[in-house]
Motif scaffolding. Sequence first.
Motif, PDB file in Angstrom:
ATOM      1  N   MET A 437      59.441  21.791 -11.224  1.00 22.93           N
ATOM      2  CA  MET A 437      58.308  20.720 -11.183  1.00 22.93           C
ATOM      3  C   MET A 437      57.267  21.103 -11.947  1.00 22.93           C
ATOM      4  O   MET A 437      56.617  22.222 -11.527  1.00 22.93           O
ATOM      5  CB  MET A 437      58.093  20.359  -9.620  1.00 22.93           C
ATOM      6  CG  MET A 437      59.111  19.709  -8.651  1.00 22.93           C
ATOM      7  SD  MET A 437      60.483  20.821  -7.918  1.00 22.93           S
ATOM      8  CE  MET A 437      59.313  21.443  -6.606  1.00 22.93           C
ATOM      9  N   ILE A 438      56.692  20.182 -12.678  1.00 21.57           N
ATOM     10  CA  ILE A 438      55.569  20.426 -13.762  1.00 21.57           C
ATOM     11  C   ILE A 438      54.567  19.325 -13.708  1.00 21.57           C
ATOM     12  O   ILE A 438      54.922  18.338 -13.639  1.00 21.57           O
ATOM     13  CB  ILE A 438      56.131  20.587 -15.001  1.00 21.57           C
ATOM     14  CG1 ILE A 438      57.236  21.662 -15.042  1.00 21.57           C
ATOM     15  CG2 ILE A 438      55.226  20.852 -16.193  1.00 21.57           C
ATOM     16  CD1 ILE A 438      58.212  21.516 -16.336  1.00 21.57           C
ATOM     17  N   ILE A 439      53.326  19.884 -13.705  1.00 16.29           N
ATOM     18  CA  ILE A 439      52.187  19.055 -13.680  1.00 16.29           C
ATOM     19  C   ILE A 439      51.303  19.401 -15.142  1.00 16.29           C
ATOM     20  O   ILE A 439      51.151  20.629 -15.297  1.00 16.29           O
ATOM     21  CB  ILE A 439      51.297  19.143 -12.589  1.00 16.29           C
ATOM     22  CG1 ILE A 439      51.706  18.732 -11.199  1.00 16.29           C
ATOM     23  CG2 ILE A 439      49.900  18.437 -12.616  1.00 16.29           C
ATOM     24  CD1 ILE A 439      51.094  19.083  -9.971  1.00 16.29           C
ATOM     25  N   CYS A 440      51.382  18.442 -15.825  1.00 24.17           N
ATOM     26  CA  CYS A 440      50.724  18.747 -17.312  1.00 24.17           C
ATOM     27  C   CYS A 440      49.648  17.803 -17.496  1.00 24.17           C
ATOM     28  O   CYS A 440      49.737  16.230 -17.142  1.00 24.17           O
ATOM     29  CB  CYS A 440      51.609  19.029 -18.442  1.00 24.17           C
ATOM     30  SG  CYS A 440      53.103  17.915 -18.248  1.00 24.17           S
ATOM     31  N   TYR A 454      62.436  27.908  -5.048  1.00 24.70           N
ATOM     32  CA  TYR A 454      61.173  28.740  -4.424  1.00 24.70           C
ATOM     33  C   TYR A 454      60.449  27.830  -3.543  1.00 24.70           C
ATOM     34  O   TYR A 454      60.115  28.128  -2.487  1.00 24.70           O
ATOM     35  CB  TYR A 454      60.298  29.249  -5.525  1.00 24.70           C
ATOM     36  CG  TYR A 454      58.954  29.976  -4.934  1.00 24.70           C
ATOM     37  CD1 TYR A 454      59.438  31.075  -4.389  1.00 24.70           C
ATOM     38  CD2 TYR A 454      57.814  29.274  -5.005  1.00 24.70           C
ATOM     39  CE1 TYR A 454      57.816  31.713  -3.815  1.00 24.70           C
ATOM     40  CE2 TYR A 454      56.683  29.846  -4.403  1.00 24.70           C
ATOM     41  CZ  TYR A 454      56.703  31.180  -3.931  1.00 24.70           C
ATOM     42  OH  TYR A 454      55.742  31.688  -3.484  1.00 24.70           O
ATOM     43  N   PHE A 455      60.284  26.354  -3.972  1.00 20.45           N
ATOM     44  CA  PHE A 455      59.637  25.835  -3.058  1.00 20.45           C
ATOM     45  C   PHE A 455      60.261  25.573  -1.788  1.00 20.45           C
ATOM     46  O   PHE A 455      59.708  25.458  -0.671  1.00 20.45           O
ATOM     47  CB  PHE A 455      59.222  24.222  -3.903  1.00 20.45           C
ATOM     48  CG  PHE A 455      58.973  23.050  -3.002  1.00 20.45           C
ATOM     49  CD1 PHE A 455      57.627  22.869  -2.666  1.00 20.45           C
ATOM     50  CD2 PHE A 455      59.750  22.217  -2.484  1.00 20.45           C
ATOM     51  CE1 PHE A 455      56.855  21.907  -2.041  1.00 20.45           C
ATOM     52  CE2 PHE A 455      59.300  21.358  -1.736  1.00 20.45           C
ATOM     53  CZ  PHE A 455      57.973  21.089  -1.629  1.00 20.45           C
ATOM     54  N   LEU A 456      61.691  25.107  -1.834  1.00 19.90           N
ATOM     55  CA  LEU A 456      62.329  24.914  -0.663  1.00 19.90           C
ATOM     56  C   LEU A 456      62.304  25.947   0.055  1.00 19.90           C
ATOM     57  O   LEU A 456      62.450  26.048   1.523  1.00 19.90           O
ATOM     58  CB  LEU A 456      63.622  24.705  -1.144  1.00 19.90           C
ATOM     59  CG  LEU A 456      63.719  23.039  -1.702  1.00 19.90           C
ATOM     60  CD1 LEU A 456      65.364  22.837  -2.277  1.00 19.90           C
ATOM     61  CD2 LEU A 456      63.450  22.055  -0.635  1.00 19.90           C
ATOM     62  N   ASP A 457      62.286  27.477  -0.550  1.00 25.00           N
ATOM     63  CA  ASP A 457      62.408  28.651   0.319  1.00 25.00           C
ATOM     64  C   ASP A 457      61.196  28.662   1.232  1.00 25.00           C
ATOM     65  O   ASP A 457      61.236  28.985   2.240  1.00 25.00           O
ATOM     66  CB  ASP A 457      62.410  29.727  -0.526  1.00 25.00           C
ATOM     67  CG  ASP A 457      64.165  30.019  -0.861  1.00 25.00           C
ATOM     68  OD1 ASP A 457      64.860  29.266  -0.293  1.00 25.00           O
ATOM     69  OD2 ASP A 457      64.045  30.680  -2.106  1.00 25.00           O
ATOM     70  N   ILE A 458      59.953  28.749   0.531  1.00 28.74           N
ATOM     71  CA  ILE A 458      58.634  28.706   1.310  1.00 28.74           C
ATOM     72  C   ILE A 458      58.522  27.653   2.287  1.00 28.74           C
ATOM     73  O   ILE A 458      57.826  27.974   3.084  1.00 28.74           O
ATOM     74  CB  ILE A 458      57.306  28.878   0.212  1.00 28.74           C
ATOM     75  CG1 ILE A 458      57.272  27.585  -0.371  1.00 28.74           C
ATOM     76  CG2 ILE A 458      57.719  30.008  -0.570  1.00 28.74           C
ATOM     77  CD1 ILE A 458      55.906  27.624  -1.088  1.00 28.74           C
ATOM     78  N   THR A 459      58.969  26.496   1.932  1.00 19.90           N
ATOM     79  CA  THR A 459      58.784  25.578   3.108  1.00 19.90           C
ATOM     80  C   THR A 459      59.570  25.539   4.063  1.00 19.90           C
ATOM     81  O   THR A 459      59.629  25.011   5.089  1.00 19.90           O
ATOM     82  CB  THR A 459      58.830  23.958   2.448  1.00 19.90           C
ATOM     83  OG1 THR A 459      60.091  23.821   1.705  1.00 19.90           O
ATOM     84  CG2 THR A 459      57.844  23.675   1.292  1.00 19.90           C
TER      85      THR A 459
END
Length: 502
Positions: A437-440, A454-459
């Motif tokens: 997922m990218i914000i630019c 990584y996002f799913l792991d930390i949440t």
Amino acid sequence: QELALKSLGNEGLFLFSSLDTNKDLYLSPEEFKPIAEKLTGVAPISESEEEETPDPDGETLSIVAKFQPLVLETMTKSKDGFLGISHVALSGLRNWTAPAAPMSALLARQFKAFLPPKNKVDLGDPWWIIPSELNIFTGYLSNNRFYPPPPKGKEVIIHKLLSMFHPRPFVKTRFAPQGAVACIQASSSFYYTIAFRIHAEFQLNEPPNFPFWFSPGQFTGYIVLSKDSSHVRDFRLFVPNNRSLNVDMEWLYGASESSNMEVDIGYLPQMELESTGPSIPTVIHDENGNVIDSRDPSGEPIQFVFEEISWQQEIPWEEAAHRLEVVMYPFKKVSYLPFTEAFERAKAEKKLVHSILLWGALDDHKASCASPVPGSGRTLRETVLESSPILALLNESFISSWSLVKELEELQSNRENEFHSKLAEMHLEKYNFPVEMIICLPNGTVIHHINANYFLDITSMKPEDVESSIFTFSTNFEDPSTATYLQFLKEGLQRAKPYLQS
């Protein structure tokens, strides 16, 4: 279970389990039917078909199947020459080079399943033809199956249509969103044009081989039929081929549900059903009710003349298709624009680009699966991306887009437009498998990004166990994944302030 394993062996138990749908370790006559049919070569008429007594005055619709097989070179595994993949595993795929039934004649009345319920006669108001029975909480259906369950009710006509491509269609997919949705695209005094979307898949292998699942991203199409379903003017069903990858494939390597599974994606150029013309009477009567020959004296078929339909209300096809897409995928309440168009819109509206880069499609019924369990793309779209706070912030402050890695690699190597090539390059630099997922900024500068795994792991961890200070947990929302994704978006906005203000 131990006794069964001892008696049947691994592979015997695997086949037994694929037939034992209620898992009671006993094969009922109904469960044994696929093997009986295979051994005898006789397929009994299903109850649902027995109910269909042909109307002597009914009409018949002729449908042709058009099929071009999957382009094997588009599969990721083709890059190393399918190294380590047994020829047997792909045999069902390699041998599927033509439709099972190039032509079929169906009764017009059978298409009654596509008509709207009485409370759904407004243009673009969707309804379920076949409801989805799965969601993120119910999990998914077994991979260890070879033969589809007998279709019931409105499933029958869809099963018949898909059987023209291959003899083993599963009208209900293993993963959500399942089923089929439809809406009225146009309406006249006597006719509807119904737009529809179907999620279905096929089992290409049979015992003694292990299952091989072939899952097109979607089937879509339309039917023009009379409101009493006695006449079908036009019909078309197809797998969209406008993206560079449109089919997901999975195959097992062992005789159990937990066996290793290979996953790949590929491109299918054509999978389409089309009516050859309007439905015509099976039996022709003259004005006195006498049956007459369907051919004229010279032997040519009698030509029918059909009145022109005058549509009183209609909406564009794109709008109808979008309405159906939102029913299947609530996250699509936010518009996801094509990659380069998103940056043009962001520049015009002075907004940031919220971009999702994936190995497999985000809006196919299986998204970015990299293992036998549902992929991270699917988890994202069924949780955070469809939550109200995220939808609200994305609509207000971002232009959204999703792209396939393969498409951006092609865009990067195409030097005809240096700016587009550079946009793709900046995205790909930040990409890690399977979803980023990218914000630019509108110029393509990446100001924030996070990998989906990584996002799913930390949440899934407790807030006190998260060592990284990249994200802070908010207590405003009960769902930590929504709170964390909201934080990700807000931090992107915060970092972009100096650029946006200038």
